[in-house]
Design a protein around this motif. Structure first.
Motif, PDB file in Angstrom:
ATOM      1  N   MET A  58       0.861  -1.182   0.059  1.00 46.10           N
ATOM      2  CA  MET A  58       0.120  -0.061   0.016  1.00 46.10           C
ATOM      3  C   MET A  58       0.812   1.334  -0.005  1.00 46.10           C
ATOM      4  O   MET A  58       0.593   2.397  -0.677  1.00 46.10           O
ATOM      5  N   LYS A  59       1.831   1.285   0.622  1.00 47.21           N
ATOM      6  CA  LYS A  59       2.976   2.355   0.858  1.00 47.21           C
ATOM      7  C   LYS A  59       3.420   2.571  -0.768  1.00 47.21           C
ATOM      8  O   LYS A  59       3.581   3.581  -1.170  1.00 47.21           O
ATOM      9  N   ASP A  60       3.904   1.389  -1.314  1.00 44.66           N
ATOM     10  CA  ASP A  60       4.533   1.803  -2.701  1.00 44.66           C
ATOM     11  C   ASP A  60       3.457   2.160  -3.633  1.00 44.66           C
ATOM     12  O   ASP A  60       3.973   2.686  -4.518  1.00 44.66           O
ATOM     13  N   ALA A  61       2.234   1.614  -3.359  1.00 43.07           N
ATOM     14  CA  ALA A  61       1.133   2.112  -4.290  1.00 43.07           C
ATOM     15  C   ALA A  61       0.878   3.335  -4.063  1.00 43.07           C
ATOM     16  O   ALA A  61       0.633   4.405  -5.078  1.00 43.07           O
ATOM     17  N   GLY A  62       1.068   4.085  -2.792  1.00 42.59           N
ATOM     18  CA  GLY A  62       1.001   5.492  -2.684  1.00 42.59           C
ATOM     19  C   GLY A  62       2.158   6.139  -3.411  1.00 42.59           C
ATOM     20  O   GLY A  62       1.904   7.516  -3.673  1.00 42.59           O
ATOM     21  N   PHE A  86     -13.300  -1.637   0.403  1.00 40.79           N
ATOM     22  CA  PHE A  86     -13.547  -0.693  -0.160  1.00 40.79           C
ATOM     23  C   PHE A  86     -12.672   0.553   0.305  1.00 40.79           C
ATOM     24  O   PHE A  86     -12.287   1.135  -0.753  1.00 40.79           O
ATOM     25  N   GLU A  87     -12.275   0.657   1.465  1.00 45.41           N
ATOM     26  CA  GLU A  87     -11.384   1.447   2.040  1.00 45.41           C
ATOM     27  C   GLU A  87      -9.931   1.295   1.193  1.00 45.41           C
ATOM     28  O   GLU A  87      -9.368   2.295   0.674  1.00 45.41           O
ATOM     29  N   HIS A  88      -9.542   0.040   1.206  1.00 49.54           N
ATOM     30  CA  HIS A  88      -8.133  -0.246   0.553  1.00 49.54           C
ATOM     31  C   HIS A  88      -8.299   0.158  -0.681  1.00 49.54           C
ATOM     32  O   HIS A  88      -7.426   0.653  -1.448  1.00 49.54           O
ATOM     33  N   THR A  89      -9.204  -0.442  -1.477  1.00 50.62           N
ATOM     34  CA  THR A  89      -9.268  -0.083  -2.949  1.00 50.62           C
ATOM     35  C   THR A  89      -9.644   1.322  -3.176  1.00 50.62           C
ATOM     36  O   THR A  89      -9.059   1.904  -4.435  1.00 50.62           O
ATOM     37  N   ALA A  90     -10.179   2.094  -2.328  1.00 53.00           N
ATOM     38  CA  ALA A  90     -10.320   3.536  -2.698  1.00 53.00           C
ATOM     39  C   ALA A  90      -8.954   4.237  -2.470  1.00 53.00           C
ATOM     40  O   ALA A  90      -8.717   5.296  -3.190  1.00 53.00           O
ATOM     41  N   ALA A  91      -8.092   3.741  -1.457  1.00 57.20           N
ATOM     42  CA  ALA A  91      -6.822   4.321  -1.460  1.00 57.20           C
ATOM     43  C   ALA A  91      -5.965   3.925  -2.807  1.00 57.20           C
ATOM     44  O   ALA A  91      -5.025   4.943  -2.915  1.00 57.20           O
ATOM     45  N   LEU A  92      -6.064   2.837  -3.144  1.00 58.53           N
ATOM     46  CA  LEU A  92      -5.377   2.419  -4.353  1.00 58.53           C
ATOM     47  C   LEU A  92      -5.878   3.291  -5.649  1.00 58.53           C
ATOM     48  O   LEU A  92      -5.235   4.034  -6.409  1.00 58.53           O
ATOM     49  N   GLU A  93      -7.237   3.616  -5.626  1.00 62.30           N
ATOM     50  CA  GLU A  93      -7.871   4.305  -6.715  1.00 62.30           C
ATOM     51  C   GLU A  93      -7.408   5.866  -6.700  1.00 62.30           C
ATOM     52  O   GLU A  93      -6.837   6.574  -7.637  1.00 62.30           O
ATOM     53  N   GLN A  94      -7.183   6.270  -5.422  1.00 59.93           N
ATOM     54  CA  GLN A  94      -6.806   7.612  -5.277  1.00 59.93           C
ATOM     55  C   GLN A  94      -5.193   7.887  -5.791  1.00 59.93           C
ATOM     56  O   GLN A  94      -4.714   8.908  -6.078  1.00 59.93           O
ATOM     57  N   ALA A  95      -4.560   6.926  -5.268  1.00 55.62           N
ATOM     58  CA  ALA A  95      -3.105   6.798  -5.914  1.00 55.62           C
ATOM     59  C   ALA A  95      -2.793   6.582  -7.371  1.00 55.62           C
ATOM     60  O   ALA A  95      -1.956   6.624  -7.862  1.00 55.62           O
ATOM     61  N   VAL A  97      -4.020   3.760  -8.815  1.00 56.10           N
ATOM     62  CA  VAL A  97      -3.526   2.337  -8.979  1.00 56.10           C
ATOM     63  C   VAL A  97      -4.842   1.554  -9.206  1.00 56.10           C
ATOM     64  O   VAL A  97      -5.661   1.687  -8.232  1.00 56.10           O
ATOM     65  N   GLN A  98      -4.600   0.504 -10.265  1.00 53.53           N
ATOM     66  CA  GLN A  98      -6.104  -0.267 -10.345  1.00 53.53           C
ATOM     67  C   GLN A  98      -6.019  -1.446  -9.737  1.00 53.53           C
ATOM     68  O   GLN A  98      -4.980  -1.834  -9.321  1.00 53.53           O
ATOM     69  N   PHE A  99      -7.090  -2.001  -9.442  1.00 55.73           N
ATOM     70  CA  PHE A  99      -7.278  -3.155  -8.827  1.00 55.73           C
ATOM     71  C   PHE A  99      -7.795  -4.351  -9.703  1.00 55.73           C
ATOM     72  O   PHE A  99      -8.802  -4.271 -10.526  1.00 55.73           O
ATOM     73  N   TRP A 100      -7.118  -5.530  -9.609  1.00 51.58           N
ATOM     74  CA  TRP A 100      -7.596  -6.691 -10.415  1.00 51.58           C
ATOM     75  C   TRP A 100      -7.579  -7.960  -9.564  1.00 51.58           C
ATOM     76  O   TRP A 100      -6.839  -8.368  -8.846  1.00 51.58           O
ATOM     77  N   SER A 101      -8.976  -8.745  -9.462  1.00 56.14           N
ATOM     78  CA  SER A 101      -9.076 -10.003  -8.802  1.00 56.14           C
ATOM     79  C   SER A 101      -9.315 -11.087  -9.811  1.00 56.14           C
ATOM     80  O   SER A 101     -10.072 -10.960 -10.900  1.00 56.14           O
ATOM     81  N   TYR A 102      -8.574 -12.192  -9.661  1.00 52.21           N
ATOM     82  CA  TYR A 102      -8.810 -13.290 -10.611  1.00 52.21           C
ATOM     83  C   TYR A 102     -10.075 -13.976 -10.519  1.00 52.21           C
ATOM     84  O   TYR A 102     -10.723 -14.327 -11.259  1.00 52.21           O
ATOM     85  N   CYS A 103     -10.463 -14.158  -9.307  1.00 54.95           N
ATOM     86  CA  CYS A 103     -12.096 -14.622  -8.880  1.00 54.95           C
ATOM     87  C   CYS A 103     -12.930 -13.917  -9.151  1.00 54.95           C
ATOM     88  O   CYS A 103     -14.256 -14.377  -9.263  1.00 54.95           O
ATOM     89  N   GLU A 104     -12.895 -12.566  -8.842  1.00 56.29           N
ATOM     90  CA  GLU A 104     -13.883 -11.803  -8.945  1.00 56.29           C
ATOM     91  C   GLU A 104     -13.880 -10.563 -10.125  1.00 56.29           C
ATOM     92  O   GLU A 104     -13.637  -9.563  -9.665  1.00 56.29           O
ATOM     93  N   PRO A 105     -13.995 -10.921 -11.283  1.00 54.71           N
ATOM     94  CA  PRO A 105     -13.637  -9.990 -12.463  1.00 54.71           C
ATOM     95  C   PRO A 105     -14.604  -9.087 -12.403  1.00 54.71           C
ATOM     96  O   PRO A 105     -14.371  -7.663 -12.853  1.00 54.71           O
TER      97      PRO A 105
END
Length: 204
Positions: A58-62, A86-95, A97-105
């Protein structure tokens, strides 16, 4: 695209191996033509975000060291509950950085459902902020009630000021201490010091 791979296994299940997740993630990264920046692996429960590799990621994403996080499944990313996810993915989004899950496309921020998922993330972040504000207001109301029951005056952002502190403010004021010095000596705000002195005083 530069990507981070995140894998997690629980320490309670000795049969799990993070390599099983990483093999699939590497294959998907290769298929997409991604460059793998780093593989982050935790062997710890996902019930808390206090995980060494997760925090490092998460720090590297920031710092925008990669453009995308690939995980095997949402519960490998976090099992703290949907709000924290959602909080973690929102932090990625604000940085950025996109998010991708193999099991939940359907939850990926890279596919056709990206706009919907991003809207949900934004709503969740707004709801969390609103709830935090409400909790602050409730806490202040509770403190006011407690202070009033004790026959004292509630000072926002500080504890109730008792008679001894009021007298100390007046004593220092009589000695020609500046409002700012009195505030520093007593721990009472500048505005409250002026109120207790009941006279205009030049702040130095």
């Amino acid at each position: 695209m530069k990507v981070a791979l995140y894998a997690r296994v629980s320490t309670s299940d000795k049969d799990q191996n993070p390599e099983n997740q990483l093999v699939l993630l590497r294959r998907e990264a290769e298929r997409a033509g991604d460059t793998i920046y780093k593989e982050y692996v935790d062997e710890k429960s996902g019930g808390s975000s206090n995980r060494k590799a997760f925090q490092e990621m998460m720090k590297d994403a920031g710092k925008r060291r990669f453009d995308l996080v690939r995980v095997f499944a949402l519960d490998r990313f976090s099992s703290e509950g949907i709000e924290k996810v959602f909080e973690h993915t929102a932090a990625l989004e604000q940085a950025g950085v996109q998010f991708w899950s193999y099991c939940e496309p359907a939850l990926n921020t890279t596919g056709p459902m990206a706009s919907l998922f991003k809207s949900i993330i934004a709503w969740a972040a707004g709801y969390r902020n609103q709830r935090h504000s409400e909790n602050v207001r409730l806490g202040q109301a509770r403190k006011r009630a407690q202070v009033a029951a004790a026959g004292q005056e509630y000072v926002h952002g500080r504890r109730a000021t008792d008679n001894a502190v009021v007298e100390e403010v007046k004593r220092l004021g009589a000695k020609k201490f500046s409002v700012r010095k009195i505030s520093k000596a007593t721990g009472v705000s500048v505005g409250t010091v002026q109120k207790y002195l009941k006279q205009p005083t030049q702040i130095q």
